[in-house]
Design a protein around this motif. Structure first.
Motif, short mmCIF file in Angstrom:
data_model
loop_
_atom_site.label_atom_id
_atom_site.label_comp_id
_atom_site.label_asym_id
_atom_site.label_seq_id
_atom_site.Cartn_x
_atom_site.Cartn_y
_atom_site.Cartn_z
N ASN A 79 45.00 66.02 132.01
CA ASN A 79 44.18 65.45 130.93
C ASN A 79 43.70 66.57 130.01
N PHE A 80 44.65 67.19 129.31
CA PHE A 80 44.41 68.41 128.54
C PHE A 80 43.33 68.24 127.47
N TYR A 81 43.34 67.10 126.78
CA TYR A 81 42.42 66.89 125.66
C TYR A 81 41.22 66.03 126.01
N GLY A 82 41.10 65.60 127.28
CA GLY A 82 39.98 64.73 127.64
C GLY A 82 39.13 65.23 128.80
N CYS A 83 39.56 66.31 129.45
CA CYS A 83 38.83 66.83 130.62
C CYS A 83 37.80 67.86 130.14
N ILE A 130 56.76 76.97 122.85
CA ILE A 130 57.41 75.79 122.27
C ILE A 130 56.57 74.54 122.53
N GLU A 131 56.15 74.36 123.77
CA GLU A 131 55.37 73.16 124.15
C GLU A 131 54.04 73.11 123.41
N PHE A 132 53.40 74.26 123.21
CA PHE A 132 52.12 74.29 122.51
C PHE A 132 52.27 73.77 121.08
N PHE A 133 53.29 74.26 120.37
CA PHE A 133 53.45 73.89 118.97
C PHE A 133 54.05 72.50 118.79
N GLU A 134 54.59 71.92 119.85
CA GLU A 134 55.13 70.55 119.77
C GLU A 134 54.03 69.50 119.81
N LYS A 135 52.86 69.85 120.35
CA LYS A 135 51.78 68.88 120.50
C LYS A 135 51.10 68.64 119.15
N GLU A 136 51.00 67.37 118.79
CA GLU A 136 50.45 66.98 117.50
C GLU A 136 49.01 67.45 117.33
N GLU A 137 48.23 67.37 118.42
CA GLU A 137 46.82 67.80 118.34
C GLU A 137 46.72 69.28 117.94
N ASN A 138 47.60 70.13 118.49
CA ASN A 138 47.56 71.55 118.16
C ASN A 138 47.96 71.80 116.70
N LYS A 139 48.93 71.02 116.21
CA LYS A 139 49.33 71.16 114.81
C LYS A 139 48.15 70.87 113.87
N ILE A 140 47.40 69.82 114.21
CA ILE A 140 46.24 69.43 113.37
C ILE A 140 45.17 70.51 113.41
N ILE A 141 44.90 71.05 114.61
CA ILE A 141 43.87 72.08 114.76
C ILE A 141 44.24 73.33 113.97
N ILE A 142 45.50 73.74 114.04
CA ILE A 142 45.93 74.94 113.32
C ILE A 142 45.80 74.76 111.82
N GLU A 143 46.16 73.58 111.31
CA GLU A 143 46.01 73.33 109.88
C GLU A 143 44.54 73.36 109.47
N ARG A 144 43.68 72.84 110.32
CA ARG A 144 42.23 72.90 110.03
C ARG A 144 41.76 74.36 110.01
#
Length: 672
Positions: free
Chosen positions: A430-434, A563-577
């Motif tokens: 639960n990477f984004y909810g724990c 590769i796995e880190f940059f594939e996650k949509e949540e990480n893409k959004i955070i980096i753009e922010r």
């Protein structure tokens, strides 16, 4: 008459300073007092009165400045001129034998001498001297940079403010350990007990904490000492480690006399055996022996690995063991979701500290040792630092004992745990909810080696998360003073410092930002390699698995994680922010007006002693002109730049591979 009077006053001041410096040296370095404390105090008072009456003769390195009085609220971060490396550890004589084999492979079959020194258990320090005067003292920090603690260091009387003699370099750094002798530590604790305060846990932590006290007057009250172990700088006036220790001692430093030259490893072993039994008679803590190749030329030939020199090894004495009772097992969730089982123990004294908890590592370790609640267990400190359970006393196991059942669900968010094939640890997916994972990632992001956000600590991160103000590290950049003020223990100034600290973090360089993102397996060293190779975040996230693997020292496991880190949509959004807030996502290239591409595509290995360049200057010249510096000779090496006394092993290998060997003059001609 007036000029004669002032000259007389100045002469008196200078004479008193010289005399007091000598008495300090005799007492704190030589342990040989030549006057009484009362006589010393009278002379110091006389000097203080003269300096107060004549402020025009103020000297920052006067003996009167040792009493403290300076308040430091924020310790400035300072880059080390030469990196402070850590040491590889060995726990057996076989490790040292293997180490010597690796050395001989590089140097060839040369006669080696070693310097053996006791490994002091203190806080590392680097002190800079210019023209014989102390100008700066910096803690180890992360090895690349540390905290400026000059005002506190000056209160330690075994550290010279002005050097003796005149044969020291114009500018150099001296490295050592700030320690607290047992007698002083016990006296400090006795005074605390008498006034009903909690005593300190151990000398090492107390010494380390003393360096960061804001009031240097308080530091001056503590009986700290500094034991020196090396000199760092250019064109040093000696050719061996042991001669360097002698030189430092002659300049006025406290260099322990236990150090000894060993002609071979058998003499090293004799030194280790002697001090393994006699170390308990020393007046300060030591946990091992540091063995160094004595020749500085050979040290330069051997060079460094990512975090440690190849020419030194720390032999650690066997850890102290105690037995105690395992009361319960709890489970912690790390920022990557990794589950760590923790043994909660009946409190016990171990190697100078009170131990109540110890790591159980993973489910396999619990099963292997068959550890159960209620067991009597044997505990030791791994490398004298981290407590660990090494065995169970089965003779004392309770009759109703039951095997430990490892948890199946996350103790924080109740998500079912997973265990990937080939890995020892269980993970909460639960990477984004724990909550502990979210808090842990933000705490990693703000840490000193990452974004280094001043005014924001781990507890405050948890406070912000628990009050629904942050859910990821990009949220930090939206925080306002008005949002923070209502929180517990938050005042106007601390809230402003937090917001300003977050804003200032946009100046942190790309390699530190990349480390801060918390990509699994991407530590400091890997982050620097990736940043240097790809230059910016966009190039990095477009890289394929094969492209990443081809980067120097990046293996498949690291590449797959990136590769796995940059594939996650949540990480893409955070980096753009983060980009929108101005966080640095590309390397800012420093313009070198002397740089060329003349050596592009060429790999050089540097060996020997040079007259026109230092080795570091030579390596920098290679890189500034587009070349690459290799640590060892291989078929990919284009040239060996050889000075006097080139290592025989390198010479032999270069000849076998038909690699051109050039002088520093030849090298300069290539640039012209």
């Amino acid at each position: 008459m007036t000029n004669f009077f002032y000259m007389d006053v100045l002469n008196t001041i200078q004479k008193l300073r010289e005399e007091l410096n000598l008495h300090n040296y005799n007492y704190y370095v030589l342990d040989n007092a030549t006057i009484t404390d009362y006589e010393f105090d009278i002379k110091l008072k006389e000097l203080q009165d003269l300096e107060n009456a004549h402020p025009e003769y103020f000297d920052i390195n006067s003996p009167t400045q040792r009493v403290g009085g300076t308040i430091t609220k924020n310790f400035q971060t300072v880059a080390h001129r030469q990196r402070m490396y850590s040491l590889d550890n060995s726990y057996s004589k076989e490790d040292l034998l293997d180490w010597e084999v690796r050395i001989q492979k590089v140097l060839g079959n040369v006669n080696l001498q070693y310097t053996c020194e006791l490994k002091y258990d203190g806080a590392s320090i680097s002190i800079t001297y210019e023209n014989g005067k102390l100008v700066r003292a910096v803690t180890r920090g992360d090895g690349f940079q540390g905290d400026d603690v000059t005002n506190n260091i000056k209160t330690i009387r075994s550290i010279p403010l002005t050097l003796k003699g005149d044969n020291y370099p114009d500018k150099f750094d001296i490295r050592g350990e700030i320690i607290l002798p047992f007698a002083g530590f016990e006296k400090m604790n006795q005074e605390l007990i008498e006034i009903g305060e909690t005593p300190y846990s151990n000398p090492r932590n107390t010494a380390s904490g003393s360096l960061k006290l804001q009031d240097s007057t308080e530091v001056a009250k503590r009986p700290l000492e500094c034991l020196l172990y090396s000199v760092a700088g250019e064109k040093l006036p000696f050719t061996s480690q042991f001669d360097g220790l002698i030189a430092a001692r002659n300049w006025g430093f406290k260099v322990p006399k236990e150090a000894k030259i060993a002609a071979n490893l058998q003499e090293v072993f004799d030194f280790i055996d002697y001090w393994d039994t006699h170390r308990h008679k020393l007046p300060y803590e030591t946990d091992g022996v540091v063995v160094k190749v004595n020749s500085i030329q050979y040290q330069e030939e051997l060079g460094y690995k990512a975090k440690s020199p190849r020419w030194a090894m720390a032999y650690k004495f066997k850890s102290e063991q105690v037995s105690t009772q395992l009361k319960s097992i709890s489970y912690q969730v790390g920022r990557t979701g990794s589950i760590t089982p923790v043994a909660n123990l009946k409190a016990v004294q171990l190697a100078g500290t009170i131990v109540k908890r110890a790591s159980l590592h993973n489910a396999d370790q619990i099963k292997k040792l068959d550890i159960r609640v209620g067991d009597t267990v044997f505990v030791e400190k791994g490398g004298e630092i981290i407590p660990k359970i090494i065995a169970v006393d089965l003779a004392q196991r309770p009759e109703n004992s039951l095997p430990t059942q490892y948890i199946t669900h996350c103790p924080e968010c109740q998500t079912e745990l997973v265990r990937n094939e080939g890995e020892a640890n269980h993970y909460c997916p639960n990477f984004y909810g724990c909550p502990p994972q979210i808090i842990g990632r933000i705490q990693h992001f703000i840490s000193r080696k990452a974004m280094d956000i001043e005014g924001l600590g781990g507890e405050t991160v948890a406070l912000l998360f628990n009050n629904d103000l942050v859910h990821n590290y990009a949220d930090l950049y939206d925080l306002t003073v008005e949002q923070i003020l209502p929180l517990e223990r938050m005042a106007q100034k601390s809230a402003e410092n937090l917001v300003n600290g977050v804003k200032k973090s946009t100046e942190i360089p790309f390699e530190s930002v990349l480390y801060a993102l918390g990509i699994r397996y991407v530590g400091e060293t890997v982050a620097k390699k990736l940043a240097k190779h790809y230059k910016n975040i966009d190039a990095l996230r477009k890289a394929s698995l094969i492209e990443l693997i081809l980067v120097d020292e990046i293996g498949e496991r690291i590449a797959q994680s990136v590769i796995e880190f940059f594939e996650k949509e949540e990480n893409k959004i955070i980096i753009e922010r983060l980009k929108s807030y101005g966080v640095q996502f590309e390397i800012i290239e420093k313009i070198n007006l002397n740089a060329t591409t003349k050596l592009e595509g060429k790999t050089f290995v540097v060996s020997g002693v040079f007259t026109q360049f230092s080795r570091d200057e030579l390596k920098k010249a290679i890189e500034d002109n587009g070349g690459k510096v290799g640590s060892s000779i291989s078929a990919k090496t284009n040239y060996v730049v050889a000075g006097d006394n080139m290592g025989p092993a390198k010479l032999d290998k270069a000849n076998k591979l038909n690699i051109p060997i050039i002088s520093e003059t030849d090298f300069m001609s290539m640039l012209q």
